[in-house]
Motif scaffolding. Structure first.
Motif, PDB file in Angstrom:
ATOM      1  N   THR A   2       0.852  -1.175   0.000  1.00 36.40           N
ATOM      2  CA  THR A   2       0.000   0.000   0.000  1.00 36.40           C
ATOM      3  C   THR A   2       0.886   1.222   0.000  1.00 36.40           C
ATOM      4  O   THR A   2       2.055   1.183   0.380  1.00 36.40           O
ATOM      5  CB  THR A   2      -0.908   0.026   1.234  1.00 36.40           C
ATOM      6  OG1 THR A   2      -0.095   0.056   2.396  1.00 36.40           O
ATOM      7  CG2 THR A   2      -1.813  -1.193   1.269  1.00 36.40           C
ATOM      8  N   GLY A   3       0.337   2.352  -0.412  1.00 31.75           N
ATOM      9  CA  GLY A   3       1.135   3.560  -0.434  1.00 31.75           C
ATOM     10  C   GLY A   3       0.278   4.785  -0.581  1.00 31.75           C
ATOM     11  O   GLY A   3      -0.943   4.707  -0.704  1.00 31.75           O
ATOM     12  N   ARG A   4       0.907   5.935  -0.591  1.00 28.75           N
ATOM     13  CA  ARG A   4       0.213   7.186  -0.803  1.00 28.75           C
ATOM     14  C   ARG A   4       0.296   7.561  -2.268  1.00 28.75           C
ATOM     15  O   ARG A   4       0.869   6.841  -3.073  1.00 28.75           O
ATOM     16  CB  ARG A   4       0.820   8.261   0.093  1.00 28.75           C
ATOM     17  CG  ARG A   4       0.637   7.902   1.569  1.00 28.75           C
ATOM     18  CD  ARG A   4       1.052   9.008   2.479  1.00 28.75           C
ATOM     19  NE  ARG A   4       0.847   8.578   3.869  1.00 28.75           N
ATOM     20  CZ  ARG A   4       1.584   8.957   4.878  1.00 28.75           C
ATOM     21  NH1 ARG A   4       2.584   9.788   4.695  1.00 28.75           N
ATOM     22  NH2 ARG A   4       1.327   8.521   6.099  1.00 28.75           N
ATOM     23  N   ALA A   5      -0.290   8.686  -2.614  1.00 31.47           N
ATOM     24  CA  ALA A   5      -0.383   9.090  -4.022  1.00 31.47           C
ATOM     25  C   ALA A   5       0.986   9.050  -4.696  1.00 31.47           C
ATOM     26  O   ALA A   5       1.964   9.608  -4.202  1.00 31.47           O
ATOM     27  CB  ALA A   5      -0.966  10.483  -4.109  1.00 31.47           C
ATOM     28  N   ALA A   6       1.042   8.383  -5.853  1.00 34.00           N
ATOM     29  CA  ALA A   6       2.318   8.179  -6.532  1.00 34.00           C
ATOM     30  C   ALA A   6       2.848   9.438  -7.180  1.00 34.00           C
ATOM     31  O   ALA A   6       3.981   9.478  -7.632  1.00 34.00           O
ATOM     32  CB  ALA A   6       2.168   7.072  -7.578  1.00 34.00           C
ATOM     33  N   SER A   7       2.040  10.539  -7.272  1.00 31.49           N
ATOM     34  CA  SER A   7       2.483  11.758  -7.918  1.00 31.49           C
ATOM     35  C   SER A   7       3.514  12.513  -7.081  1.00 31.49           C
ATOM     36  O   SER A   7       4.210  13.385  -7.587  1.00 31.49           O
ATOM     37  CB  SER A   7       1.287  12.669  -8.196  1.00 31.49           C
ATOM     38  OG  SER A   7       0.621  12.966  -6.981  1.00 31.49           O
ATOM     39  N   GLU A  10       6.035   8.847  -1.738  1.00 29.83           N
ATOM     40  CA  GLU A  10       5.202   7.660  -1.566  1.00 29.83           C
ATOM     41  C   GLU A  10       5.826   6.744  -0.521  1.00 29.83           C
ATOM     42  O   GLU A  10       7.008   6.401  -0.612  1.00 29.83           O
ATOM     43  CB  GLU A  10       5.091   6.921  -2.901  1.00 29.83           C
ATOM     44  CG  GLU A  10       4.253   5.660  -2.843  1.00 29.83           C
ATOM     45  CD  GLU A  10       4.268   4.921  -4.176  1.00 29.83           C
ATOM     46  OE1 GLU A  10       3.301   4.203  -4.449  1.00 29.83           O
ATOM     47  OE2 GLU A  10       5.250   5.064  -4.933  1.00 29.83           O
ATOM     48  N   VAL A  12       5.660   3.105   0.808  1.00 30.82           N
ATOM     49  CA  VAL A  12       5.191   1.792   0.388  1.00 30.82           C
ATOM     50  C   VAL A  12       5.356   0.809   1.540  1.00 30.82           C
ATOM     51  O   VAL A  12       6.438   0.696   2.125  1.00 30.82           O
ATOM     52  CB  VAL A  12       5.974   1.293  -0.851  1.00 30.82           C
ATOM     53  CG1 VAL A  12       5.478  -0.088  -1.271  1.00 30.82           C
ATOM     54  CG2 VAL A  12       5.838   2.284  -1.996  1.00 30.82           C
ATOM     55  N   ARG A 247       9.708   6.564  -1.164  1.00 28.76           N
ATOM     56  CA  ARG A 247      10.146   7.007  -2.494  1.00 28.76           C
ATOM     57  C   ARG A 247       9.724   8.452  -2.700  1.00 28.76           C
ATOM     58  O   ARG A 247       8.631   8.840  -2.303  1.00 28.76           O
ATOM     59  CB  ARG A 247       9.516   6.144  -3.582  1.00 28.76           C
ATOM     60  CG  ARG A 247       9.868   4.656  -3.482  1.00 28.76           C
ATOM     61  CD  ARG A 247       9.025   3.841  -4.428  1.00 28.76           C
ATOM     62  NE  ARG A 247       9.341   2.415  -4.359  1.00 28.76           N
ATOM     63  CZ  ARG A 247       8.592   1.456  -4.860  1.00 28.76           C
ATOM     64  NH1 ARG A 247       7.444   1.754  -5.482  1.00 28.76           N
ATOM     65  NH2 ARG A 247       8.961   0.182  -4.754  1.00 28.76           N
TER      66      ARG A 247
END
Length: 251
Positions: A2-7, A10, A12, A247
């Motif tokens: 799971t992660g936060r918005a990739a823009s 992030e 993970v 990331r």
């Protein structure tokens, strides 16, 4: 994962790492494993870590606060949960209503839980908590006899169930440190005092992650694994799998 918005940045989370680490500890001991998911599962997400640990051999869950325990119940997790590090003023009635076990480090805590039990008409499951050298919660040895006697009286009167005795070693990351022998002796004396009153608690737990790895004689019937689930080895003796990756784009 799971992660936060990739823009943007992030975080993970690899829950498979939790599953692998749980299996590692289950294979490492003959005791039952309690997965400690305090502090939002060490940042991995408490419900996700709890679910993965239970699916891979953990038998119970541990948290610090009552709110953490209630959040797990709200997520639909019905496994046994123990909460400790609560003040005597905590809302024990809510914990008892949800079938959550409670650690008892003082007579003030015991009295508060018994009062809550009268309100909820529940029979609380108690883990008497003795300070074995961590000096972080737990009843000091000099006050233990009084706490044990009062708890056993409540047990015999049907007002509570003394199901466990717990402690925490202060130097388990250094297995040769003399404080571990002292802590183990304190724990043994604490258990003996409860048994002297005619109650034999089924759940005896002293070892957390480091002691589970380095001091097998401290495993008793239950070990508590928290940092180890997240891939953290305080003793530096095991190859655990970390599961967090941060990331972010370069600017």
């Amino acid at each position: 994962m799971t992660g936060r918005a990739a823009s943007g940045p992030e975080l993970v989370v690899d829950v498979d790492a939790v599953a692998r680490n749980t299996r590692f500890f289950v294979a490492r001991t003959e005791a039952d494993v309690m997965a400690v998911v305090k502090a939002d599962g060490f940042g991995y997400g408490a419900a996700a870590v709890a679910t993965a640990a239970l699916a891979n051999g953990a038998r119970a869950l541990g948290v610090t606060t009552i709110d953490e325990a209630l959040a797990l119940r709200a997520a639909g997790i019905r496994a046994p949960i123990l909460t400790w590090l609560n003040p005597p003023q905590a809302d024990f009635a809510r914990a008892l209503a949800e079938g959550i076990d409670v650690a008892i480090p003082s007579t003030a805590h015991l009295d508060a839980v018994l009062r809550a039990a009268q309100v909820t008409r529940q029979s609380p499951r108690l883990h008497l908590h003795v300070d074995c050298g961590m000096a972080r919660d737990g009843c000091e040895p000099g006050a233990w006899a009084a706490l044990a006697a009062r708890a056993v009286r409540a047990h015999r009167a049907g007002r509570a169930q003394v199901v466990g005795v717990m402690g925490h070693l202060g130097c388990a990351d250094r297995p040769g440190d003399p404080c571990n022998a002292l802590g183990s002796a304190r724990f043994a004396a604490a258990v003996a005092e409860v048994r002297r009153h005619g109650v034999d608690p089924r759940q005896l737990h002293l070892a957390a992650t480091a002691a589970t790895l380095t001091l097998p004689m401290t495993h008793h019937t239950l070990v508590r694994i928290g940092a180890g689930l997240a891939g953290i080895d305080p003793s530096g003796t095991a190859s655990l799998r970390g599961g967090l990756t941060l990331r972010a784009p370069l600017v």
